[in-house]
Motif scaffolding. Structure first.
Motif, short mmCIF file in Angstrom:
data_model
loop_
_atom_site.label_atom_id
_atom_site.label_comp_id
_atom_site.label_asym_id
_atom_site.label_seq_id
_atom_site.Cartn_x
_atom_site.Cartn_y
_atom_site.Cartn_z
N HIS A 155 0.82 -1.22 0.00
CA HIS A 155 0.00 0.00 0.00
C HIS A 155 0.84 1.26 0.00
N GLN A 156 2.06 1.22 0.56
CA GLN A 156 2.90 2.41 0.56
C GLN A 156 3.37 2.75 -0.85
N ALA A 157 3.85 1.73 -1.59
CA ALA A 157 4.28 1.96 -2.98
C ALA A 157 3.08 2.34 -3.84
N ALA A 158 1.93 1.74 -3.54
CA ALA A 158 0.72 2.07 -4.29
C ALA A 158 0.37 3.55 -4.10
N ALA A 159 0.45 4.02 -2.83
CA ALA A 159 0.12 5.42 -2.55
C ALA A 159 1.10 6.35 -3.26
N ASP A 160 2.39 5.97 -3.30
CA ASP A 160 3.37 6.81 -4.00
C ASP A 160 3.01 6.93 -5.48
N ALA A 161 2.67 5.82 -6.12
CA ALA A 161 2.31 5.85 -7.55
C ALA A 161 1.03 6.64 -7.77
N ASP A 181 -8.44 4.00 -1.00
CA ASP A 181 -8.24 2.58 -0.72
C ASP A 181 -6.87 2.33 -0.10
N ALA A 182 -5.85 3.05 -0.63
CA ALA A 182 -4.50 2.89 -0.07
C ALA A 182 -4.47 3.38 1.38
N ALA A 183 -5.15 4.49 1.67
CA ALA A 183 -5.20 4.99 3.05
C ALA A 183 -5.94 4.01 3.94
N ARG A 184 -7.00 3.40 3.45
CA ARG A 184 -7.71 2.39 4.23
C ARG A 184 -6.80 1.20 4.54
N TRP A 189 -7.61 6.17 8.62
CA TRP A 189 -9.04 6.37 8.36
C TRP A 189 -9.41 7.84 8.12
N PRO A 190 -8.88 8.82 8.85
CA PRO A 190 -9.22 10.22 8.52
C PRO A 190 -8.81 10.61 7.10
N GLN A 191 -7.59 10.18 6.69
CA GLN A 191 -7.16 10.50 5.33
C GLN A 191 -8.04 9.80 4.30
N ALA A 192 -8.40 8.55 4.60
CA ALA A 192 -9.29 7.81 3.68
C ALA A 192 -10.62 8.54 3.54
N ARG A 193 -11.16 9.06 4.67
CA ARG A 193 -12.44 9.78 4.60
C ARG A 193 -12.32 11.02 3.71
N LEU A 194 -11.26 11.80 3.86
CA LEU A 194 -11.10 13.02 3.07
C LEU A 194 -11.00 12.70 1.57
N LEU A 195 -10.20 11.69 1.26
CA LEU A 195 -10.01 11.34 -0.16
C LEU A 195 -11.29 10.80 -0.78
N LEU A 196 -11.98 9.93 -0.06
CA LEU A 196 -13.20 9.34 -0.61
C LEU A 196 -14.33 10.36 -0.71
N GLU A 197 -14.39 11.31 0.22
CA GLU A 197 -15.42 12.34 0.12
C GLU A 197 -15.15 13.26 -1.07
N ARG A 198 -13.87 13.54 -1.35
CA ARG A 198 -13.56 14.32 -2.56
C ARG A 198 -13.99 13.55 -3.82
N ALA A 199 -13.74 12.25 -3.82
CA ALA A 199 -14.15 11.43 -4.97
C ALA A 199 -15.67 11.42 -5.11
N ALA A 200 -16.37 11.31 -4.00
CA ALA A 200 -17.84 11.27 -4.04
C ALA A 200 -18.41 12.60 -4.52
N ALA A 201 -17.77 13.71 -4.15
CA ALA A 201 -18.25 15.01 -4.61
C ALA A 201 -18.10 15.14 -6.12
#
Length: 522
Positions: A155-161, A181-184, A189-201
């Motif tokens: 997940h760390q290399a995935a997040a970098d890419a 997904d990488a943050a999850r 979890w807080p970072q995952a929430r921010l990223l997924l809410e941006r995607a949902a918007a």
């Protein structure tokens, strides 16, 4: 990529099928795939540049890829890379490897693609070069590399890419969701929430993102928010715009593929290639009425009338309510001995759908069948719908002449001439009508016009027309000489027979005269 485009236009062009019927679906697929390989292998010796040979193999790989022939696609992409490594062939090979479950192999190829694409962007001062329309670009390579690394568990290399991808497409809901997904996976979890809410918007209809947000809020203890997001879940994923994979998808052997290929071939003047492509479309989708009718029409246009009739009758058995099918049947039969079937087909088409072209064909068929009363009705409707069309006024007048209503025909013919003053055919028809049912003044004026027309063009039609005008004024011998000189025209024979009986013909054209046939039948 220009050579690739040229090759792809010729890949799926097997030998034209016989005119009797298209091949079966299995035969079409086999012949097309074989032809694709043979086309590339035949052209390779002629290609001097490695990039050209790579394009040939890569194009074949895309063609196989579109048919889900992953073994063959992998081989062709590797051959392309052996000729000339390029980002897009590495990228497509990586996609194929991923689809086959070889995640490690896919990661290797995505990294090779990025290595060929130039240095990764590291700051706002180093923007990535835009991708060409034919290449996936570095953003998609980073994005798919990130997804593959997530599947592998790194997940760390995935997040970098994925962050590299987001730098190049900050408003990509797909990249944001993947980063979520990488943050999850990392338990952030807080970072995952921010990223997924941006995607949902950005993609509010993507219910899969909503479901992931529900899981995140549950982990954060926000049970009310979790229930709200859970209510929005559905099977819709975030869309990803991938131009190169769209090109691959467009090569899928479907009726549309062959219909488009046929249209391009027809526009280039390659009629037999177009016929082969449309025959393949009909074979791939025998229940597709549109494909069958396109094929039938092409068969008819190229002179394979019996095969065209067989195909259109097959289609009508599938869809007896196809107005276009009934029209095409009438059109194909328009000059045959099956006149009554043609009339019935045209009437059926017009009952199913109002159409000017169909009505004009029906009216023309009525002229040929000498059902002049019906022709008057149909041309009357057309003339009312298209008051500026001299053609319909003229044929309304001719149909009235056919019924024997000479006086009623003259105004329609005169109006046709006002709309199109230089129409010689209409001038001749009106002169003959004036000679048959006009008064003395009208007949003398008709003779003047007939003489003028003969000076402009001395042929059988103008001589017979002048003969009518002379005969109407009692100049029987002059008329006889003119008609005799115009033998064996049926109108000349009709006029001579009437002169022998001391009268004029009942109509200005003989029953077998070609003048009764509108252009739709010629």
């Amino acid at each position: 990529m220009a050579l690739l485009a040229l090759l792809l236009l010729g890949l799926a062009q097997p030998e034209p099928p016989t005119a009797s019927a298209p091949s079966s679906r299995t035969e079409v697929l086999a012949a097309t795939l074989q032809s694709a390989r043979e086309t590339v292998e035949r052209k390779l010796p002629q290609l001097q540049e490695p990039t050209q040979r790579a394009a040939a193999w890569g194009g074949l790989g895309m063609f196989y890829h579109a048919q889900d022939m992953l073994d063959e696609a992998q081989e062709a992409y590797r051959r392309a890379l052996a000729e000339a490594p390029a980002l897009h062939w590495h990228y497509l090979l990586a996609v194929v490897l991923g689809e086959r479950g070889d995640i490690n192999g896919a990661i290797v190829e995505y990294r090779r693609a990025l290595a060929l694409g130039g240095p990764a962007k590291t700051s706002e001062d180093q923007p990535a070069a835009p991708a060409s329309p034919q290449q996936p670009g570095r953003m998609l390579s980073f994005y798919r590399l990130g997804l593959a690394l997530l599947v592998q568990g790194d997940h760390q290399a995935a997040a970098d890419a994925l962050r590299q991808a987001l730098d190049r497409a900050p408003d990509s809901a797909a990249v944001l969701a993947a980063l979520g997904d990488a943050a999850r996976a990392a338990g952030d979890w807080p970072q995952a929430r921010l990223l997924l809410e941006r995607a949902a918007a950005l993609e509010p209809g993507a219910g899969r993102v909503a479901y992931k947000l529900a899981l995140v809020h549950r982990q954060l203890g926000n049970l009310g928010q979790a229930r709200l997001w859970l209510a929005k879940r559905n099977g819709v994923a975030v869309p990803v715009e991938d131009p190169l994979l769209l090109e691959v998808a467009a090569l899928s052997l479907s009726p549309k593929f062959f219909l488009d290929a046929g249209e391009r071939a027809w526009e280039r003047g390659e009629r037999e290639d177009a016929l082969a492509a449309w025959g393949n479309a009909a074979a791939l989708a025998p229940e597709d009425v549109g494909a069958g009718l396109v094929y039938a029409h092409a068969l008819g246009m190229l002179g394979h009338v019996d095969a065209a009739l067989g195909e259109v009758r097959r289609v009508l058995a599938i869809d007896p309510d196809s107005a276009r099918g009934w029209y095409l049947l009438a059109f194909l039969l328009r000059s045959s001995v099956e006149l009554q079937e043609a009339l019935s087909a045209a009437r059926k088409s017009l009952q199913l759908a109002e159409d000017e072209t169909v009505r004009a064909l029906l009216a023309a068929l009525c002229m040929r069948a000498r059902c002049f009363d019906e022709a008057v009705a149909e041309y009357g409707t057309l003339a009312a719908q298209r008051s500026d069309a001299a053609y319909y006024r003229y044929w309304l007048g001719m149909a009235r002449l056919g019924t024997g209503a000479c006086a009623a025909a003259r105004p329609a013919l005169a109006l046709a001439l006002r709309l199109q003053p230089n129409w010689g055919q209409a001038h001749l028809a009106l002169i003959r009508a004036d000679a048959l049912c006009g008064d003395d003044k009208t007949r003398r004026a008709a003779r003047v016009r007939a003489r003028q027309l003969r000076k402009a063009k001395d042929d059988a039609d103008t001589r017979i027309t002048l003969a009518f005008a002379e005969a109407s004024l009692g100049q029987s011998e002059v008329a006889r000489d003119l008609a005799t000189a115009s033998q064996p025209h049926p109108d000349a024979r009709e006029l001579l027979a009437a002169l022998d009986a001391g009268t004029l013909p009942a109509r200005p054209f003989a029953d077998e005269s070609p003048w009764w046939l509108p252009s739709e039948l010629q």
